[in-house]
Enzyme design. Structure first.
Site: not given
Ligand SMILES: *[C@@H]1O[C@H](CO)[C@@H](O)[C@H](O)[C@H]1NC(C)=O
Ligand SMILES: *[C@@H]1O[C@H](CO)[C@@H](O)[C@H](O)[C@H]1NC(C)=O
Ligand SMILES: *[C@@H]1O[C@H](CO)[C@@H](O)[C@H](O)[C@H]1NC(C)=O
Ligand SMILES: *[C@@H]1O[C@H](CO)[C@@H](O)[C@H](O)[C@H]1NC(C)=O
Ligand SMILES: *[C@@H]1O[C@H](CO)[C@@H](O)[C@H](O)[C@H]1NC(C)=O
Ligand SMILES: *[C@@H]1O[C@H](CO)[C@@H](O)[C@H](O)[C@H]1NC(C)=O
Ligand SMILES: *[C@@H]1O[C@H](CO)[C@@H](O)[C@H](O)[C@H]1NC(C)=O
Ligand SMILES: *[C@@H]1O[C@H](CO)[C@@H](O)[C@H](O)[C@H]1NC(C)=O
Ligand SMILES: *[C@@H]1O[C@H](CO)[C@@H](O)[C@H](O)[C@H]1NC(C)=O
Ligand SMILES: *[C@@H]1O[C@H](CO)[C@@H](O)[C@H](O)[C@H]1NC(C)=O
Ligand SMILES: *[C@@H]1O[C@H](CO)[C@@H](O)[C@H](O)[C@H]1NC(C)=O
Ligand SMILES: *[C@@H]1O[C@H](CO)[C@@H](O)[C@H](O)[C@H]1NC(C)=O
Length: 821
Positions: A341-343
């Protein structure tokens, strides 16, 4: 393997634990990774890196009081898949959940150490993320002690510059250097093996704050950039394709990651933030533009990672979209790797986007079920006496206990993680990289590639009367002005960077050639923008230079006895209409954000040591353009009802272009000739391949079979031709041959033109280079029709080879395509 009753017991324990946890008053807080945590985990990483560069080291196990031979996952003669199955089989549900985040907890009980997944290598090893630790303390606080001191690494020009070179060899070479320095950092206990680069979202809108990180606005160019960079990062000689071997077990040098998937390119525009933005995207735009670079990155680059983005796509958060993740990436494109996932993207689903009113457990389960394998956390949950927790490891046990998350889905995620780590030699090491050390970072060879790359990406936008290059023997001194003359590292290096081996300002570069003096009759102005104006999390308000710069430039142009030279530093395009035809602004160069060697690269171009050959990888619009379309409108084609004009060179043909996509001049002149044998192609259209097309209203008759669907078509037909590039000037030069195809004019809603191929070549003065091209008919002439099929239209398409200076030397020829039934 944990027997079933034990598993039940664990669930029961988890429920108990949860009850206990919920009884604790809310001392838990979520915050950015605290310095103390960085220190703690660094000691771990350092310790691991110091003594051992592989998990499966018998001494390491012995030190932990374990016997390595009792763990088949360390048996190198077993297939990776079997070893991974064994490893996961040892782990309890809690241990599994503890490994769903990027700062994984490992499972010390069975010899698995913690691993930090988050490293960045966009254009050199970056300090961003918790794993990379340069000893240069400007870079990041924390415990930096490792086996050696490494203060800096090779910082290449930003990706938008490299893209402007249109040089695939350069793109791959950069990936090779970054991965070499990365393996050295890993061996020294200062870095990881998994890199979250490249960023290959197309630049749909000129206001996007992250244009500098990307290869620009064309999906094919972005895809080719991705393939080359990823292959440079990943490929090990002898293991560079999957032929014969199992592609899931192909060893890789470092792991690259195609991001941000999908339809992500709004950061923060008029309070539309990437965390809550719902990209409403047609299937046609998805297939034609948004997915194309990702498909190439995964299929042709064989990238081992994909990062899903924060935004929603048609209502569903990208990181919880089973169709996008499990369906498209994993099943259709056959990803051999993991999806991250993007952070904080999963956290954002509940905290910010309040998607379906999901709880943390709901969102975690939905993401995992959709195909997510790893949760990157920007903010961590910290409680005294407990390990740091990312969102998924915080909520995972509740999701399991509540019957929302299957343990088998967790196993699937871990399998994708550990297969990637197996391929990286994390468990066994990779012999040919085991001895890389600090002497392999910032080598002369790496630094000269950074210099060469920066020069290759510089674009000459104006050169009235051949004002450039300057002859240092005739012009003994220049005056240097503008805010970027002494640009600090943080301007020249751009985003996602680490401390550079060496840093040369534009002024320092110039001073290597001539004296710098206010008396001088020649003025060079270094202007542009910086990361305050365009960056991650911040889209641009307009396309203009900051006002006082324009005034300053006009002032210098007025008072200087000779026309001045303007050098622009920026990622995205700048509306410098005032300068384009100004008689006292004689030459304009765009230098992007050219990295540590940038000052030398610019000076080499100004003084003629290097003949510029870069071409713009995105359209430079006039500022008027942005008032015609909101950034949030995702359509590429014009929307007449709303007055939206269409996006990128493929769909915009209005008056508000300052410099078009592909624009770029040279100090010499290139002339083209084309030779081709066959310009008529017949494709078999048997087996229901015919599709209908939309035609312009003026078209009276249309063919019986209007287009063939390339899906399932063998499509071996090609068109071959040679482009002879003659350098008609007196100076050697590199030139980018940019080949477009133009669909038949009667087809409605087709791209104006589209890049089909490109090749950068060196052409010595007064000589000719012949560049052969072979285009696959379906790939090069295919267009995406209304219902998102890629089809080849019947009729006369065109091959167009456009010279970057829009001079008459462009050539084109027709290609007639029809079908046999
Ligand atoms: C940093 O780590 C080293 C090696 O693990 C250790 O000896 C040292 O005490 C640590 N320094 C700090 C300031 O924590
Ligand atoms: C490793 O696996 C091979 C193949 O199954 C087996 O022959 C060998 O005995 C194993 N080694 C150990 C140390 O268990
Ligand atoms: C890492 O540190 C944690 C907490 O200090 C400790 O429990 C763990 O055993 C360490 N791991 C290694 C591989 O040293
Ligand atoms: C964004 O929101 C802030 C705070 O609510 C408001 O002050 C500002 O005017 C908004 N900006 C735009 C461009 O809508
Ligand atoms: C997202 O939500 C968190 C928690 O409510 C809040 O702290 C944060 O500021 C929000 N972020 C944005 C971009 O709205
Ligand atoms: C979410 O909760 C709010 C407040 O209880 C409610 O108004 C809304 O309808 C809910 N949304 C969904 C999608 O269930
Ligand atoms: C680094 O590697 C080189 C080449 O393998 C070797 O000659 C040198 O001794 C190594 N340096 C250190 C400090 O280990
Ligand atoms: C890079 O590191 C080297 C070796 O530590 C040092 O001599 C040099 O000054 C550093 N360069 C920069 C720009 O910090
Ligand atoms: C600039 O000044 C120098 C020294 O005064 C002179 O020789 C030279 O011709 C001038 N160059 C131009 C382009 O006017
Ligand atoms: C332009 O104005 C800004 C803000 O007032 C200032 O920081 C900057 O130095 C000025 N730039 C120039 C080139 O005068
Ligand atoms: C055209 O045909 C000739 C003779 O067969 C061959 O030598 C040449 O390479 C061909 N050219 C192209 C562009 O295919
Ligand atoms: C392409 O890049 C490579 C690597 O930097 C370089 O050696 C080559 O000369 C470049 N090609 C051209 C035509 O500029």
């Amino acid at each position: 393997m944990a027997p079933l009753p034990f598993h039940h017991l664990l669930v029961a324990m988890a429920v108990l634990l949860l009850l206990l946890c919920s009884a604790i008053p809310s001392s838990a807080s979520s915050r950015t990774l605290p310095a103390s945590a960085a220190t703690t985990t660094t000691v771990n990483v350092t310790r691991f890196g110091k003594a051992y560069t592989k998990v499966c080291d018998a001494d390491r196990f012995a030190e932990m009081g374990l016997d390595m031979s009792s763990f088949p996952y360390c048996n190198a003669s077993l297939p990776y898949a079997d070893r991974v199955r064994d490893l996961i089989g040892w782990m309890t549900v809690e241990e599994k959940v503890g490994n769903l985040g990027d700062i994984s907890r490992g499972a010390p009980r069975v010899g698995l150490p913690p691993y930090r997944w988050w490293s960045e290598g966009l254009h050199g090893i970056s300090s961003t993320g918790p794993s990379t630790l340069f000893d240069d303390l400007r870079s990041k606080p924390g415990n930096h002690s490792g086996r050696a001191t490494v203060n800096n690494g090779t910082v290449f020009a930003n990706v938008i510059n490299s893209a402007a070179s249109f040089n695939e060899t350069l793109w791959m070479s950069i990936g090779q250097v970054v991965s070499t320095e990365a393996r050295a950092m890993y061996n020294l206990g200062k870095g990881g093996l998994t890199y979250w680069s490249p960023n290959i979202n197309v630049v749909r809108d000129p206001r996007w704050g992250r244009a500098l990180e990307t290869p620009g606005e064309d999906p094919l160019v972005a895809g080719r950039y991705a393939v080359n960079f990823v292959r440079g990062m990943q490929d090990i000689p002898g293991h560079d394709d999957g032929t014969g071997g199992d592609p899931f077990a192909r060893p890789i040098k470092t792991s690259a990651c195609c991001k941000h998937y999908a339809a992500y390119d709004v950061d923060d525009w008029h309070n539309h933030t990437r965390f809550t933005f719902d990209a409403r995207v047609s299937e046609r735009d998805m297939a034609e533009t948004f997915l194309r670079p990702f498909e190439m990155c995964v299929r042709e680059g064989d990238a081992s990672g994909v990062m899903c983005s924060y935004n929603r796509v048609n209502g569903v958060p990208a990181c919880a979209d089973a169709r996008l993740l499990s369906g498209t990436v994993r099943r259709d494109w056959q990803l051999h790797g993991y999806i991250v996932s993007d952070c904080d993207a999963v956290r954002v689903m509940t905290d910010n986007a309040t998607w379906l009113n999901y709880t943390g457990a709901d969102a975690s389960a939905a993401a995992l079920r959709a195909g997510l394998d790893l949760d990157c956390a920007e903010s961590w949950i910290e409680e005294k006496g407990k390990p740091l927790r990312d969102f998924l490891s915080e909520h995972g046990m509740a999701a399991v206990a509540g019957g929302k998350m299957r343990e088998s889905d967790i196993d699937g995620a871990l399998r994708n993680q550990y297969m990637t780590l197996m391929r990286l030699g994390y468990f066994d090491n990779i012999p040919q990289y085991a001895s890389l050390n600090e002497t392999d970072i910032c080598t002369d060879e790496h630094r000269s590639l950074a210099l060469d790359g920066a020069r290759q990406g510089i674009v000459l936008l104006k050169n009235h009367d051949g004002m450039l290059p300057l002859d240092p023997n005739k012009i003994l001194a220049v005056a240097v002005h503008g805010p970027h003359a002494r640009a600090p590292e943080k301007v020249m290096d751009g985003d996602y960077t680490g401390p550079p081996c060496r840093y040369v300002t534009p002024r320092q570069g110039i001073s290597q050639h001539v004296k710098i003096s206010h008396k001088a009759n020649m003025t060079i102005y270094f202007g542009g923008i910086n990361l305050h104006i365009e960056r991650e999390g911040n889209d641009r308000e307009d396309l203009l230079l900051p006002k006082n710069q324009t005034a300053q430039i006009l002032h210098f142009a007025k008072v200087s006895p000779n026309p001045i030279i303007l050098v622009i530093l920026s990622g995205g395009g700048i509306d410098i209409s005032f300068a384009q035809k100004h008689p006292k602004i004689g030459a304009i160069l765009w230098a992007g954000y050219p990295g540590g060697e940038g000052g030398n690269a610019i000076a080499d171009v100004i003084f003629g040591r290097y003949n510029p050959g870069g071409r713009l990888p995105l359209t430079w619009f006039k500022n008027k353009y942005i008032h015609q379309i909101p950034m949030t409108s995702m359509e590429f084609r014009p929307v007449p009802e709303l007055g939206y004009p269409g996006r990128t060179y493929k769909f915009y043909d209005g008056p508000d272009v300052l410099y078009p996509f592909g624009y770029g001049l040279s100090y010499t002149k290139f002339l083209y000739e084309v030779s081709t044998n066959g310009t008529s192609v017949t494709l078999p259209a048997t087996g229901g391949h015919c599709k209908g097309l939309s035609y312009k209203p003026s078209v009276a008759t249309t063919p019986a079979c209007q287009a063939v669907n390339v899906d399932g078509h063998a499509c071996a037909e090609t068109v071959s031709f040679n482009i002879s590039v003659t350098n008609a000037g007196g100076r050697d030069g590199a030139h980018v041959v940019l080949v477009y195809t133009v669909p038949p004019p009667e087809v409605a809603q087709a791209p104006i033109k589209q890049v089909a191929a490109f090749q950068r070549v060196l052409v010595p003065a007064r000589s000719t280079a012949t560049v052969p091209f072979t285009l696959n008919v379906c790939k090069a002439f295919g267009i995406v029709e209304r219902t998102a099929y890629t089809v080849v239209p019947s009729g006369v398409s065109k091959v167009l080879v456009e010279n970057g200076d829009s001079s008459s030397s462009s050539v084109s020829f027709p290609v007639k395509i029809d079908f046999s039934v």
